[in-house]
Design a protein around this motif. Sequence first.
Motif, short mmCIF file in Angstrom:
data_model
loop_
_atom_site.label_atom_id
_atom_site.label_comp_id
_atom_site.label_asym_id
_atom_site.label_seq_id
_atom_site.Cartn_x
_atom_site.Cartn_y
_atom_site.Cartn_z
N LEU A 59 6.13 72.84 48.67
CA LEU A 59 6.87 72.19 47.58
C LEU A 59 7.34 70.80 48.01
N LYS A 60 7.76 70.72 49.28
CA LYS A 60 8.23 69.42 49.78
C LYS A 60 7.05 68.44 49.84
N LYS A 61 5.93 68.93 50.31
CA LYS A 61 4.74 68.08 50.41
C LYS A 61 4.34 67.56 49.03
N PHE A 62 4.39 68.44 48.04
CA PHE A 62 4.05 68.07 46.68
C PHE A 62 4.93 66.90 46.20
N HIS A 63 6.24 67.02 46.46
CA HIS A 63 7.16 65.94 46.03
C HIS A 63 6.93 64.67 46.85
N LEU A 64 6.68 64.84 48.15
CA LEU A 64 6.46 63.67 49.00
C LEU A 64 5.16 62.96 48.61
N ASN A 65 4.12 63.75 48.31
CA ASN A 65 2.84 63.13 47.95
C ASN A 65 2.96 62.30 46.68
N ILE A 66 3.67 62.81 45.71
CA ILE A 66 3.88 62.02 44.48
C ILE A 66 4.59 60.72 44.85
N THR A 67 5.65 60.84 45.65
CA THR A 67 6.45 59.66 45.99
C THR A 67 5.63 58.63 46.78
N LEU A 68 4.79 59.16 47.68
CA LEU A 68 3.98 58.26 48.52
C LEU A 68 3.00 57.41 47.72
N GLN A 69 2.65 57.88 46.55
CA GLN A 69 1.75 57.09 45.70
C GLN A 69 2.44 55.82 45.21
N PHE A 70 3.76 55.83 45.22
CA PHE A 70 4.50 54.67 44.71
C PHE A 70 5.10 53.84 45.83
N PHE A 71 5.56 54.50 46.88
CA PHE A 71 6.23 53.79 47.97
C PHE A 71 5.35 53.87 49.22
N ASN A 72 4.75 52.74 49.62
CA ASN A 72 3.92 52.82 50.83
C ASN A 72 4.76 52.70 52.09
N ASP A 73 5.99 52.20 51.94
CA ASP A 73 6.84 52.07 53.12
C ASP A 73 7.54 53.41 53.39
N LYS A 74 7.12 54.06 54.46
CA LYS A 74 7.68 55.38 54.75
C LYS A 74 9.16 55.34 55.11
N ASN A 75 9.67 54.13 55.34
CA ASN A 75 11.11 54.02 55.64
C ASN A 75 11.96 53.82 54.40
N ALA A 76 11.32 53.79 53.24
CA ALA A 76 12.09 53.61 52.00
C ALA A 76 13.13 54.72 51.91
N SER A 77 14.30 54.37 51.36
CA SER A 77 15.41 55.33 51.38
C SER A 77 15.12 56.60 50.57
N ILE A 78 14.21 56.51 49.61
CA ILE A 78 13.87 57.69 48.80
C ILE A 78 13.41 58.86 49.68
N PHE A 79 12.70 58.55 50.77
CA PHE A 79 12.21 59.65 51.63
C PHE A 79 13.36 60.37 52.32
N ASP A 80 14.38 59.58 52.70
CA ASP A 80 15.58 60.19 53.29
C ASP A 80 16.27 61.09 52.27
N GLU A 81 16.33 60.58 51.04
CA GLU A 81 17.01 61.35 50.00
C GLU A 81 16.30 62.68 49.76
N ILE A 82 14.98 62.62 49.66
CA ILE A 82 14.22 63.85 49.43
C ILE A 82 14.46 64.82 50.59
N ASP A 83 14.44 64.26 51.78
CA ASP A 83 14.68 65.07 52.96
C ASP A 83 16.05 65.77 52.90
N GLN A 84 17.04 64.99 52.52
CA GLN A 84 18.39 65.55 52.46
C GLN A 84 18.49 66.67 51.42
N TYR A 85 17.85 66.44 50.25
CA TYR A 85 17.92 67.49 49.23
C TYR A 85 17.20 68.75 49.68
#
Length: 440
Positions: free
Chosen positions: A84-110
């Motif tokens: 489930l996490k991979k599914f959400h990360l994959n969608i997000t990665l299509q928009f944000f190529n910078d893996k340090n973008a804060s959205i990835f931290d947020e997803i991680d925290q949730y």
Amino acid sequence: MYNFFNFTSKKTSKFVIKMQIHKFGGGSLKNPQSIEQAIKIIKQRNNEPTLVVISAFAKTTNALENILYLARNDQDYQDELNKLKKFHLNITLQFFNDKNASIFDEIDQYFQQLEHALYNYKDWEYDIHYDATVSFGEILSTIIIHNVFDLYGLANIWLDAREVIITDTLHRDAIINWDLTNKMINEKVKPLLRDNNLIITQGFIGRSIDGYISTLGREGSDFSAAIFANCLNAECVTIWKDVPGIFNADPKIFDNAILLTHLNYKEAFELAYYGAKILHPKTIQPLEEKKIKLLIKNFLDPDTKGTLIDDYTTKDKHISSCIIKKNQVLISISPKDSLFISENDLSLILFIFSDFNIKINLMQTDAFHFHVCIDNNYFKITSLINRLNEKFNTEIKHNLFLVTFTHYKNAIFNILHNENIYIDQYNGNIRQCLTDSIIL
Ligand code: ASP
Ligand code: MG
């Protein structure tokens, strides 16, 4: 007593805001392409302040239900959670190529919070634990949409629906506390709408009066959109679906199904009530009360008209619809201590159904029985039958179809055999038949 309507009265308020609500469900939002389509739709809207209600992506709610089941039964849920996490990360990665973008931290925290809730609240009552965990689907989808919209130039505010949608404590099927919800939306959301053109929030989820997360019942996001619309006096709610609108029968089954371009509130409520899956039945009332228009539109073809639901007009065509509910159960109940069924028996039987919070789809009495048709809900039915059997004899038939025709005089679908109809009721408008086979 608060005057919750201080800001909402159209006549007196200085802050009347003409606004729109859009709702996207998991059927529409399931991959990066569909998110791009949502961006296009929101960019093309008129410039009125807009609140966007979003449910969990694709089948996330089902996945979370499954993960919760594994967690509560001490089975390994890690693989499913990772998927489930991979599914959400994959969608997000299509928009944000910078893996340090804060959205990835947020997803991680949730996901950390979700894991904490899955593991640590296992001794909570199931329904409360369900709401505390399954609600993450909507949190995740809205966090991603919020960030992606920003990236595409749609500046927006993320609103936590758990702060403003206030419910009772009937978890998993919570009932709205309208006074408090109105108050919270007026206090928190109205000021936001004055200064921001776009708000993103979650469907389906809220908070119970004692502070726990609550949910409004499966497919409840349509209802959330209607609650916001009612409290904010919106002009119009648009629900974006992966179909062109509401048909008078399932177009996947009937080639000659017609798209209903206009329905009045009552007709729309009937369709939802009798089992048409397109709309949550609770959606209609908050809209009808304030005469707010509801549009059901095709996500993939936004320029086509779809279905408009609003007030009754003399031009209404009274087109007959046919709704088939599968997997129905007929319970025939007769008293153990007498041949005939009495009013006291009926009253007790109805009390038991209400106590189990089971919706009766159809009922009929004859001299000896009370017949009740309900959805098949295995766990509840077993304990319901045990309870009924304390005082009554019960006979059960499974795998039935409940066929409902609205405006039956104008019916165009002929799908009933004459045999094997267990209940057949007609009230001059609606015909309902419970049968074990239909002609398709
Ligand atoms: N995500 C929830 C569900 O799948 C609510 C909704 O989709 O309306 O039931
Ligand atoms: Mg859904």
